[in-house]
Structures are given as structure tokens and as C-alpha cells.
Design a protein around this motif. Structure first.
Motif, PDB file in Angstrom:
ATOM      1  N   ILE A  72       0.799  -1.156  -0.225  1.00  0.00           N
ATOM      2  CA  ILE A  72      -0.191  -0.039   0.014  1.00  0.00           C
ATOM      3  C   ILE A  72       0.897   1.411  -0.014  1.00  0.00           C
ATOM      4  CG2 ILE A  72      -1.889   1.383   1.340  1.00  0.00           C
ATOM      5  CD1 ILE A  72      -2.760  -1.666   0.144  1.00  0.00           C
ATOM      6  N   CYS A  73       0.496   2.224  -0.923  1.00  0.00           N
ATOM      7  CA  CYS A  73       1.118   3.471  -0.834  1.00  0.00           C
ATOM      8  C   CYS A  73       0.376   4.439   0.180  1.00  0.00           C
ATOM      9  CB  CYS A  73       1.061   4.071  -2.290  1.00  0.00           C
ATOM     10  SG  CYS A  73       1.887   5.760  -2.308  1.00  0.00           S
ATOM     11  N   GLN A  74       1.102   5.057   1.050  1.00  0.00           N
ATOM     12  CA  GLN A  74       0.535   6.131   2.225  1.00  0.00           C
ATOM     13  C   GLN A  74       1.647   7.225   1.943  1.00  0.00           C
ATOM     14  OE1 GLN A  74       0.123   3.380   5.614  1.00  0.00           O
ATOM     15  NE2 GLN A  74      -1.949   3.549   5.306  1.00  0.00           N
ATOM     16  N   GLY A  75       0.890   8.310   1.999  1.00  0.00           N
ATOM     17  CA  GLY A  75       1.598   9.892   1.986  1.00  0.00           C
ATOM     18  C   GLY A  75       2.434   9.920   0.804  1.00  0.00           C
ATOM     19  N   HIS A  76       3.370  10.805   0.927  1.00  0.00           N
ATOM     20  CA  HIS A  76       4.405  11.443   0.351  1.00  0.00           C
ATOM     21  C   HIS A  76       5.767  11.568   0.962  1.00  0.00           C
ATOM     22  CE1 HIS A  76       4.910  13.173  -3.822  1.00  0.00           C
ATOM     23  NE2 HIS A  76       5.990  13.599  -3.196  1.00  0.00           N
ATOM     24  N   ALA A  77       6.704  11.061   0.190  1.00  0.00           N
ATOM     25  CA  ALA A  77       7.991  11.210   0.718  1.00  0.00           C
ATOM     26  C   ALA A  77       9.103  11.945  -0.027  1.00  0.00           C
ATOM     27  CB  ALA A  77       8.696   9.707   1.008  1.00  0.00           C
ATOM     28  N   LEU A  78      10.056  12.737   0.509  1.00  0.00           N
ATOM     29  CA  LEU A  78      11.186  13.409  -0.302  1.00  0.00           C
ATOM     30  C   LEU A  78      12.336  12.926   0.394  1.00  0.00           C
ATOM     31  CD1 LEU A  78       9.498  16.731  -0.144  1.00  0.00           C
ATOM     32  CD2 LEU A  78      10.000  15.595  -2.401  1.00  0.00           C
ATOM     33  N   GLU A  79      13.597  12.808  -0.522  1.00  0.00           N
ATOM     34  CA  GLU A  79      14.875  12.920  -0.115  1.00  0.00           C
ATOM     35  C   GLU A  79      15.692  13.773  -0.626  1.00  0.00           C
ATOM     36  OE1 GLU A  79      17.083   8.842  -0.251  1.00  0.00           O
ATOM     37  OE2 GLU A  79      18.138   9.669  -1.687  1.00  0.00           O
ATOM     38  N   ALA A  80      16.446  14.301   0.391  1.00  0.00           N
ATOM     39  CA  ALA A  80      17.583  15.433  -0.286  1.00  0.00           C
ATOM     40  C   ALA A  80      18.948  15.069  -0.009  1.00  0.00           C
ATOM     41  CB  ALA A  80      17.408  16.692   0.402  1.00  0.00           C
ATOM     42  N   ARG A  81      19.920  15.017  -0.920  1.00  0.00           N
ATOM     43  CA  ARG A  81      21.215  14.466  -0.856  1.00  0.00           C
ATOM     44  C   ARG A  81      22.321  15.639  -0.618  1.00  0.00           C
ATOM     45  NH1 ARG A  81      22.586  10.259  -5.864  1.00  0.00           N
ATOM     46  NH2 ARG A  81      20.444   9.537  -6.270  1.00  0.00           N
ATOM     47  N   ILE A  82      22.707  15.420   0.784  1.00  0.00           N
ATOM     48  CA  ILE A  82      23.745  16.548   1.280  1.00  0.00           C
ATOM     49  C   ILE A  82      24.994  16.213   0.666  1.00  0.00           C
ATOM     50  CG2 ILE A  82      24.521  17.792   3.251  1.00  0.00           C
ATOM     51  CD1 ILE A  82      21.780  17.264   4.749  1.00  0.00           C
ATOM     52  N   TYR A  83      25.658  17.088  -0.141  1.00  0.00           N
ATOM     53  CA  TYR A  83      26.991  16.767  -0.693  1.00  0.00           C
ATOM     54  C   TYR A  83      28.147  17.768  -0.015  1.00  0.00           C
ATOM     55  CZ  TYR A  83      25.399  13.548  -4.283  1.00  0.00           C
ATOM     56  OH  TYR A  83      24.636  12.683  -4.873  1.00  0.00           O
ATOM     57  N   ALA A  84      29.164  17.524   0.035  1.00  0.00           N
ATOM     58  CA  ALA A  84      30.317  18.253   0.329  1.00  0.00           C
ATOM     59  C   ALA A  84      30.723  18.954  -1.051  1.00  0.00           C
ATOM     60  CB  ALA A  84      31.441  17.568   0.935  1.00  0.00           C
ATOM     61  N   GLU A  85      30.185  20.107  -1.325  1.00  0.00           N
ATOM     62  CA  GLU A  85      30.057  20.445  -2.654  1.00  0.00           C
ATOM     63  C   GLU A  85      29.887  22.159  -2.842  1.00  0.00           C
ATOM     64  OE1 GLU A  85      27.887  18.600  -5.576  1.00  0.00           O
ATOM     65  OE2 GLU A  85      26.149  19.744  -5.154  1.00  0.00           O
ATOM     66  N   ILE A  86      30.353  22.915  -3.538  1.00  0.00           N
ATOM     67  CA  ILE A  86      29.916  24.470  -3.562  1.00  0.00           C
ATOM     68  C   ILE A  86      29.146  24.563  -4.856  1.00  0.00           C
ATOM     69  CG2 ILE A  86      31.002  26.768  -3.453  1.00  0.00           C
ATOM     70  CD1 ILE A  86      33.508  25.437  -2.247  1.00  0.00           C
ATOM     71  N   PRO A  87      28.075  24.428  -4.735  1.00  0.00           N
ATOM     72  CA  PRO A  87      27.199  24.817  -5.997  1.00  0.00           C
ATOM     73  C   PRO A  87      27.501  25.919  -6.716  1.00  0.00           C
ATOM     74  CG  PRO A  87      25.740  23.994  -4.203  1.00  0.00           C
ATOM     75  CD  PRO A  87      27.195  24.312  -3.393  1.00  0.00           C
ATOM     76  N   GLU A  88      27.629  27.080  -6.203  1.00  0.00           N
ATOM     77  CA  GLU A  88      28.101  28.448  -6.797  1.00  0.00           C
ATOM     78  C   GLU A  88      29.103  28.613  -7.399  1.00  0.00           C
ATOM     79  OE1 GLU A  88      25.211  28.626  -3.217  1.00  0.00           O
ATOM     80  OE2 GLU A  88      27.464  27.862  -3.297  1.00  0.00           O
ATOM     81  N   ALA A  89      30.167  27.524  -7.169  1.00  0.00           N
ATOM     82  CA  ALA A  89      31.267  27.327  -7.985  1.00  0.00           C
ATOM     83  C   ALA A  89      31.296  26.101  -8.772  1.00  0.00           C
ATOM     84  CB  ALA A  89      32.417  27.290  -6.955  1.00  0.00           C
ATOM     85  N   GLY A  90      30.346  25.958  -9.683  1.00  0.00           N
ATOM     86  CA  GLY A  90      30.261  24.931 -10.577  1.00  0.00           C
ATOM     87  C   GLY A  90      29.985  23.503  -9.997  1.00  0.00           C
ATOM     88  N   TYR A  91      29.571  23.539  -8.498  1.00  0.00           N
ATOM     89  CA  TYR A  91      29.346  22.321  -7.844  1.00  0.00           C
ATOM     90  C   TYR A  91      30.722  21.725  -7.762  1.00  0.00           C
ATOM     91  CZ  TYR A  91      24.704  22.978  -9.800  1.00  0.00           C
ATOM     92  OH  TYR A  91      23.330  23.302 -10.103  1.00  0.00           O
TER      93      TYR A  91
END
Length: 661
Positions: A329-348
Motif C-alpha cells: 500500500i502507498c501512503q502519504g508522500h516522501a522526499l529525499e535530499a542528498r547533502i553533498y560536500a560541494e560548492i554549487p555556486e562554484a560549478g558544484y
């Protein structure tokens, strides 16, 4: 059930497998490299075996060493995790040859799905919908050009043995096809040892949706609904969710049935993921099948209440699937965020270093943290720079988004760059909130996501100075102790100096009966401030009539102040060296630790401005070092294959204007 299993992986997924194994009473064996001698998966396992030097090619990709470790410890099964050898048919066959159970699909299924062209032919026979294109064996350039012309532009050229965005090129005009084809084939041969490609119609504004499937030895198959993985940067997933929002029910049913048919076509066993490119109207085309557990599997666990690793272990042991399709059974909604050691503003750009501060949100039924990293661990160039995964559940998507935003605000990292604030900005975009999802969402919102305001609000400068003042009072049981950031005087005020974003600033705090008056940079503006240190790294500040709870972390050079998902850095003037912070436009130094991949110049060679001198790779990203002016190369200090540290001088270069001085 198995008595003991070996985990042929590291980091977060190894810790994840160990957690389920302990729940089932299964002993675990970890393997580790030099760099991972003190890693969490090594500490959590019942036994651990050293398998080689830090580079994965000398340790985690060494089939013989891992098999030997399993035999030595009498482990009867091996869980490959994801990445490394998880989809390697040679490794699965080696397990089979040594009477070790490979906790994954049969060798034949891995081989069938390992090459994109082969898998697409099989899927076509099984009636699984495919993107219009050419997936055959004829690799003649002129023939492939004819196929592209027939399909119609834009087309996508993809390495047949590829993945991770390598060996892939979008061609929008027929005149560019042959050059793009040659480039793709070169990269495919270099990355995968196979330069075969396939050509497909490029789907405009596609969504990336995948269906989680399971099969057993008895011919039973189920799906566990789908995940939307459209939010990507550089073809790598950043935020995933389940189930996929705003797709027509009839199109979802077609996609789920197609995933089951794909698994049945190769007699699949265990956990697998069938990935689809999906039009905005929900029409889905088979892309590939990942014959392993996925990084984003926790969102499926959150909406189904199932432990997918436990299912893997039971199926590999020979048991039937624990549930039928009707029972899932599918219940509700789930999200996953990947936390990386990176600098997105410098081209990741990946970030390396020691994690000197790390806090996560409190876990419960709605918030989960999967990580293999703890305070004091070092993120190196050898492996993927993931720090953790934040997984949340809500009764509906909006609630899940709000919970993920809260979880990000409670996640604090100091010591190296990270993408926490970047992830929070994604959640705030209208595109994401309204589920207008496609694989170019980040590119479309680039101005908002990658160009945040860098100015530090004066209230945070004052808060930082006041927290520093309170910390000194707390640590020294009195106010008048000499510290690098403040000085003693005979009047009822205290001056605090800090450095923020390379600029020195001052705050004068004048004591009153009820608190302090704060004056920034000797201006006439005065603010009333008061507050207290509530505990390690926590403070309550009353500033200008507003009470704010803030988190912070002190270290010898300064401290970090955490404003929700944002991290603000402050340094003590006595330890601040402006030379280390000024951008050196004439520098030919390594931007970060990595490995030299090519040296294109030699001593005595004249080069022009912007000529590429050498390339280096760090964490799967290639960086080019270019000449900043016309001039002459005097010497190259490193050769191909050598490791460099951040700041190492790579080339001795004399610019023409220097010669003229």
C-alpha cells in the motif's frame, strides 16, 4: 536466514545494510581501504577486513580481494550496496564460482541490462515502450547520421555502456552530429572501454521517473510504486520523491506494468529499478534498468513501510516475496535530499576537508537521516562526497516539503562547503512547489539557485559579535579576559572585532542595566541586544525587540553562525590572513586535492592566454588549468597520475609582462 554477510561497499549504504542485518540477527563483515580505517561502517560491523589503498581501483573495485575477505571470514553472502561492483557481472560470477550468494540479480540479468543497446532490444521484444531511436550494432558514422536524420532533431547520443552522464551529447542540428558522435565515442571508450553508442529522439522537458520492482526465484514480481528523480544537476539526482506527483493514473499504471514486464523479460530476482524518460503528459519510454538498490530507495520505504534491504536478504536466501502486489500500500508522500560536500555556486566543485561540526534533525517516524559520516570524519577526493541523505514523510506533498525544509534548517555542517542552502532554495522555487518537474528544473531556475545574495545582514554581524562576547564570558567566568577578537578597557563598553567575507568589522557593546547597546562600525545607529548561551552551540538573542534562536560553532580560527539552512562564517582578526583570502589571478595552483589527468605543455613552451596547460580530476569532475596571460612555461611540477593537494603550484609560468619588467 544467513548467519553472516559481507558488505562490499562503504559509507552510508554499508551502514544502512548493517542496520537491517543487526535487526535480523545477521553478523556483518565490513571491508575498508586506507582512507576508511576509522570509518563508521568499519566500527558498526562485527568484523572488518582491510582490502587495499585508498583509490577505489586498488580496494573497493578489487574483486579478488573482496572474495578472499568473504572466504576468510566465512561470510556466506555478499551485499554489493550501490556503485562500485554492484552491477558488475564479473563480480557476481566470482561470488557464484566460490559458493557465495550474491545479494542481487542473476549474472544473466546483469549482463542483459548492462548495455543500453542490448537492454533496449530485449525491452522492445517484451513490449516495453521505447524512445524512438536506433539501438542496433551498426556503428558506422555515416549510418548513425542517417538514423539521426530519420529520427529528427534534436537527438541524444548515448554511450551504450554508459552512465552518470558520461559519453552523452545533445545534438540540435544535423551539421553538428558527426563531431558530437566522435566526441561521445572518445569519452565512452575512455570511461567504459566500449565506444558503442545509441541514438534517440531527445524528449523536450522530460521527467525522470523510475519504478521500484522486486522479483523472486519463484517467478513472482511486484512493483512498489514509482519515484520522481527529475531534480538533477549534471545528470545526477539531487532531490527525489515518491510517489511521482501530477501524473495521470492511467499513464502510471502503464509504466508500472511495463516495469514488471521488463523484470520478467530477464527472469529478474531481488531489487531492481526500471527508469523511464517521461513526457509532460505522462507518456513513458524505457531508459534503463538498474540491477541494484538505488540511493533513493528510502522514499519508497517511507511510503510503503517496507524495509527493502530485508526484502533483498530474504529473496537472496531463497524465500518468496514477503508480500503480494495487493498487500503493498502507498501512503502519504516522501522526499529525499542528498547533502553533498560541494560548492554549487562554484560549478558544484567538490569540497574536501575535516567535518569540524555536524548536527542533524532529531529522527522520528517522519524524519530519517541516512549517513556514514560523523563529526571529525574527513571528506576526501577518493570517494563520492555525499555527507548524508535527509528523508521525510508527510500525509501529502506540501507537508513533506515543509518537513524537508525544517530538516534542512536543523542540519548544520562546518569545516567544508556543502549544498544545504542550495537544497533549501530548490524547495522554495515555484517550479518545485507546484510540481512543474523536469530534468532542467535547476537550469531553468539557475539565477535564483546559483546566485544567492552573499551580503551578510548587519543584524547577523551584530549577533555573531555578541555570541562571541557571551562565549568568552561563559568560558572564562568573567568579562575581562583578553581574546583575539576583543580587548579590555576601563570603560563600561566592550569592542568586538570579527572578519566576515574578507572584511574586518567592529561592534561596540555598551553595558546598560537591562542589557547592551550595540553600535556597528562606529556609526550612530544603536540597537538594544541581550541574550544567553543556552547550551553547546545554541543561543537565544533578543535584538531590536525580536527574539531569535540561533545555532553556532566555535573553532580556533573563528566560528560559524547557522541561520536556518545558511551558514555564515566569521574569523578572528588575529588568525585572519588576508593573503590566504585574496583571489590570486596569477595563480596556477590546484583548486582542490585531485589527480593530474593530462599535461599538455612542456618546459620552454610558449602559450597564449586561455591555452589549457593541464587537467586534473577530483571527485569525478575534470578541471582545466589555463594560462592566465601570454607567456612561457618554465616547468611542470607534476606528471599524469600524480596526486596533488589543494594549493599546490602546478606550473612555473612567466607571463610576458613579467619578462618586460
Amino acid at each position: 536466514m544467513f548467519q553472516k554477510i559481507l558488505i562490499a561497499n562503504r559509507g552510508e549504504i554499508a551502514c544502512r545494510v548493517i542496520r537491517t542485518a543487526k535487526k535480523l540477527g545477521i553478523q556483518t563483515v565490513a571491508v575498508y581501504s586506507d582512507a576508511d580505517a576509522n570509518a563508521q561502517h568499519v566500527k558498526l560491523a562485527d568484523e572488518a577486513v582491510f582490502i587495499g589503498q585508498s583509490p577505489a581501483s586498488l580496494s573497493y573495485l578489487q574483486v579478488d580481494k573482496i572474495i578472499a575477505a568473504a572466504l576468510k571470514t566465512n561470510a556466506k553472502a555478499i551485499h554489493p550496496g550501490y556503485g562500485f561492483l554492484s552491477e558488475n557481472a564479473t563480480f557476481a560470477k566470482a561470488c557464484q564460482d566460490n559458493d557465495i550468494v550474491f545479494i542481487g540479480p542473476p549474472v544473466e540479468a546483469i549482463l542483459a541490462m548492462g548495455l543500453k543497446a542490448t537492454s533496449k532490444s530485449l525491452m522492445e521484444q517484451a513490449g516495453v515502450p521505447l524512445t524512438p531511436g536506433y539501438h542496433g550494432k551498426n556503428q558506422e558514422s555515416d549510418f548513425l547520421k542517417q538514423q539521426a536524420d530519420r529520427i529528427g532533431y534534436p537527438v541524444l547520443i548515448k554511450a551504450s555502456a554508459g552512465g552518470g552522464g558520461k559519453g552523452m551529447s545533445l545534438v540540435e542540428d544535423a551539421k553538428d552530429f558527426l563531431a558530437s558522435l566522435a566526441s561521445c565515442k572518445r569519452e565512452a571508450l575512455s570511461s567504459f572501454g566500449n565506444d558503442d553508442v545509441l541514438v534517440e529522439r531527445y524528449v523536450t522537458n522530460p521527467r525522470h521517473v523510475e519504478v521500484q520492482i522486486f522479483g523472486d526465484k519463484f517467478g513472482n514480481y511486484v512493483h512498489m510504486f514509482e519515484r520522481d528523480c527529475s531534480v538533477q544537476r549534471r545528470h545526477q539526482k539531487v532531490i527525489e520523491e515518491a510517489p511521482a506527483p501530477l501524473l495521470p493514473k492511467d499513464k502510471l499504471l502503464v509504466m508500472r506494468d511495463a516495469a514488471i514486464n521488463a523484470a520478467r523479460a530477464v527472469n529478474y530476482e531481488g531489487a531492481g529499478t526500471v527508469e523511464f524518460i517521461v513526457e509532460q503528459d505522462g507518456t513513458a519510454y524505457f531508459m534503463e534498468m538498474n540491477t541494484r538498490l538505488q540511493v533513493e530507495h528510502p522514499v519508497t520505504e517511507m511510503i510503503t513501510g517496507l524495509d527493502l534491504v530485508e526484502w533483498q536478504l530474504r529473496v537472496a536466501f531463497g524465500e518468496p516475496l514477503p508480500k503480494t502486489q495487493d498487500e503493498i500500500i502507498c501512503q502519504g508522500h516522501a522526499l529525499e535530499a542528498r547533502i553533498y560536500a560541494e560548492i554549487p555556486e562554484a560549478g558544484y566543485m567538490p569540497a574536501t576537508g575535516v567535518i569540524r561540526h555536524l548536527t542533524y534533525p532529531k529522527q522520528n517516524d517522519c524524519i530519517r537521516v541516512d549517513s556514514g559520516v560523523v563529526l571529525g570524519d574527513e571528506i576526501t577526493t577518493y570517494y563520492d562526497p555525499m555527507i548524508a541523505k535527509l528523508i521525510v514523510w508527510g500525509q501529502h506533498r506540501d507537508e513533506a516539503i515543509d518537513r524537508l525544509r525544517y530538516a534542512l534548517n536543523q542540519t548544520h555542517v562546518d569545516g567544508l562547503g556543502n549544498n544545504i542552502a542550495f537544497l533549501a532554495r530548490i524547495l522554495q522555487t515555484d517550479s518545485f512547489r507546484q510540481a512543474r518537474l523536469d530534468t532542467n528544473l535547476i537550469g531553468r531556475e539557475e539565477n535564483v539557485l546559483l546566485n544567492p545574495s552573499t551580503a551578510v545582514d548587519k543584524k547577523y554581524q551584530i549577533m555573531a559579535a555578541f555570541i562571541n562576547l557571551l562565549s568568552q564570558m561563559s568560558h572564562h567566568n568573567g568579562l575581562w579576559h583578553t581574546q583575539p577578537s576583543w580587548r579590555q578597557n576601563t570603560q563600561a563598553y566592550q569592542d568586538v572585532s570579527l572578519v566576515s567575507q574578507g572584511e574586518l568589522y567592529h561592534v561596540r557593546f555598551t553595558k546598560t542595566a537591562d542589557g547592551w547597546i550595540a553600535r556597528l562600525n562606529h556609526t550612530d545607529d544603536e540597537l538594544i541586544i541581550n541574550g544567553s548561551i543556552d547550551g553547546e552551540g545554541q543561543a537565544t538573542i533578543h535584538l531590536d525587540g525580536i527574539r531569535t534562536k540561533v545555532a553556532f560553532h566555535r573553532h580556533p580560527q573563528g566560528f560559524a553562525l547557522f541561520n536556518g539552512s545558511y551558514s555564515l562564517s566569521f574569523e578572528y582578526p588575529a588568525t585572519y590572513d588576508s593573503k590566504n583570502h585574496d583571489e590570486d589571478n596569477g595563480s596556477l595552483k590546484a583548486p582542490m586535492p585531485g589527480i593530474i589527468t593530462s599535461v599538455l605543455v612542456s618546459a620552454g613552451q610558449r602559450v597564449a592566454k586561455d591555452d589549457v596547460l593541464l587537467t586534473m580530476e577530483a571527485m569525478k569532475i575534470v578541471y582545466t588549468i589555463k594560462a592566465i596571460q601570454d607567456g612561457v612555461v618554465q616547468a611542470c611540477y607534476f606528471e599524469v597520475g600524480e596526486q596533488v593537494k589543494a594549493g599546490d603550484e602546478l606550473v612555473d609560468f612567466v607571463a610576458d609582462d613579467q619578462n618586460n619588467e
